[in-house]
Motif scaffolding. Structure first.
Motif, PDB file in Angstrom:
ATOM      1  N   SER A 127     -11.554 -25.151 -73.254  1.00  0.00           N
ATOM      2  CA  SER A 127     -12.881 -25.438 -73.819  1.00  0.00           C
ATOM      3  C   SER A 127     -13.328 -26.849 -73.423  1.00  0.00           C
ATOM      4  O   SER A 127     -14.496 -27.072 -73.086  1.00  0.00           O
ATOM      5  CB  SER A 127     -12.867 -25.306 -75.337  1.00  0.00           C
ATOM      6  N   GLN A 128     -12.380 -27.783 -73.433  1.00  0.00           N
ATOM      7  CA  GLN A 128     -12.673 -29.153 -73.007  1.00  0.00           C
ATOM      8  C   GLN A 128     -13.035 -29.166 -71.514  1.00  0.00           C
ATOM      9  O   GLN A 128     -14.000 -29.809 -71.095  1.00  0.00           O
ATOM     10  CB  GLN A 128     -11.448 -30.031 -73.270  1.00  0.00           C
ATOM     11  N   LYS A 130     -14.229 -26.764 -69.800  1.00  0.00           N
ATOM     12  CA  LYS A 130     -15.525 -26.073 -69.649  1.00  0.00           C
ATOM     13  C   LYS A 130     -16.675 -27.076 -69.800  1.00  0.00           C
ATOM     14  O   LYS A 130     -17.671 -27.017 -69.078  1.00  0.00           O
ATOM     15  CB  LYS A 130     -15.612 -24.965 -70.704  1.00  0.00           C
ATOM     16  N   ASN A 131     -16.526 -28.028 -70.713  1.00  0.00           N
ATOM     17  CA  ASN A 131     -17.537 -29.077 -70.887  1.00  0.00           C
ATOM     18  C   ASN A 131     -17.550 -30.037 -69.696  1.00  0.00           C
ATOM     19  O   ASN A 131     -18.609 -30.462 -69.241  1.00  0.00           O
ATOM     20  CB  ASN A 131     -17.286 -29.872 -72.177  1.00  0.00           C
ATOM     21  N   GLU A 132     -16.342 -30.344 -69.185  1.00  0.00           N
ATOM     22  CA  GLU A 132     -16.236 -31.269 -68.046  1.00  0.00           C
ATOM     23  C   GLU A 132     -16.730 -30.625 -66.753  1.00  0.00           C
ATOM     24  O   GLU A 132     -17.289 -31.298 -65.890  1.00  0.00           O
ATOM     25  CB  GLU A 132     -14.781 -31.712 -67.844  1.00  0.00           C
ATOM     26  N   PRO A 134     -18.916 -27.615 -66.079  1.00  0.00           N
ATOM     27  CA  PRO A 134     -19.774 -26.500 -66.518  1.00  0.00           C
ATOM     28  C   PRO A 134     -20.082 -25.474 -65.421  1.00  0.00           C
ATOM     29  O   PRO A 134     -20.473 -24.357 -65.713  1.00  0.00           O
ATOM     30  CB  PRO A 134     -21.051 -27.193 -67.002  1.00  0.00           C
TER      31      PRO A 134
END
Length: 308
Positions: A127-128, A130-132, A134
């Motif tokens: 999830s982390q 995925k933010n880094e 995108p």
């Protein structure tokens, strides 16, 4: 395109080594010549199932070039197969620390974590990421696989579909969709998803990857369950030809060969499976059976004792 079957740096047939989304994989250090020589020799050893030599040579590549991120990743692949899970996680981490968007290492770290019971850790890590990252279809597909392993099929399907929106040709996301349906026992939907990969639907929708080893294995398992033994055997055979390290396909194919009285053909398949996974009980059991059929009772009993 998919490079399965032609080993590329940092792949071991398990990954595409090109970025799965826009801007990923652009800025990567080149391996120096000494490291590359050791790396290529290691990959040949891996293909032949000599994991001990592969492990040493990947280590040599890293000693020659500490920034050789593919060698760190590939060392992790070998360590994972040798059941050195903590070391493997460390090697994967080294690879994605050197190259922040090196997707194979990110995916491998999370998948190993999830398989070893660290599902929530894998989930929060991805999830982390995925933010880094995108634009990474690979991270979304890996997150989908982690959700599927946790039996959250709805989230798995959504995330895999999201990955395909980023990259409509990303095969691992297609495989996750099929595998999740298989786990959820929705076999018709799994077969429909596999058809898109292996056969295509029409001229406008041709097959995406007709020799994809994981798709062949999965369809073989479904055919086996449905009693289509000839179809299953054909798919397991093709999967093994495409990916020598796919232990599950080897074991299923060997089982069929033993049942059909071809123990001699099964033996090298099982021996090779054990080189890639020395603790595979199904393979030890099959080898015991082969020895029993050959009248090698002492050797056969050794295998059965090992399984017990």
């Amino acid at each position: 395109g998919d490079l399965a079957g032609t080993p590329q740096p940092g792949q071991q047939w398990t990954m595409q080594d090109t970025g799965s989304g826009a801007g990923i994989g652009a800025d990567r250090p080149k391996m120096n010549a000494n490291a590359l020589a050791a790396y290529n020799a290691a990959t040949q050893a891996f293909i032949s199932g000599d994991l001990v030599t592969a492990k040493k040579l990947y280590g040599d590549a890293i000693a020659a070039d500490s920034k050789a991120f593919q060698a760190h990743y590939s060392l992790g692949v070998v360590q994972e197969r040798l059941k050195e899970d903590t070391a493997a996680l460390g090697s994967y981490k080294s690879a994605y620390t050197i190259v922040k968007d090196y997707e194979p290492a990110i995916v491998a770290w999370a998948t190993l974590k999830a398989r070893k019971g660290g599902n929530s850790e894998a989930d929060s890590f991805l999830s982390q990421k995925k933010n880094e990252l995108p634009k990474s279809a690979a991270v979304l597909a890996a997150l989908a696989e982690v959700k599927s392993l946790a039996k959250d099929s709805a989230s798995a399907q959504n995330l895999a579909s999201e990955a395909l929106k980023i990259n409509p040709d990303y095969k691992p996301a297609m495989i996750v969709i099929a595998r999740d349906y298989y786990r959820a026992r929705k076999l018709d939907l799994a077969l429909y998803a596999l058809k898109a990969i292996l056969d295509g639907y029409d001229k406008e929708n041709p097959p995406r990857d007709p020799e994809n080893a994981e798709a062949l294995l999965l369809r073989g398992l479904i055919f086996k369950e449905q009693g289509d033994h000839a179809g299953a055997m054909d798919h397991f055979k093709r999967a093994v030809a495409k990916r020598p390290d796919l232990v599950e396909a080897r074991v299923h194919l060997a089982t069929y060969l033993i049942k059909s009285g071809s123990g001699d053909q099964a033996k090298p398949l099982v021996e090779s499976a054990l080189r890639f996974d020395s603790e595979n009980n199904a393979a030890h059991l099959l080898l015991g059976d082969v020895y029993r059929l050959e009248g090698e009772y002492v050797e056969g009993k050794k295998r059965f004792d090992h399984v017990l």
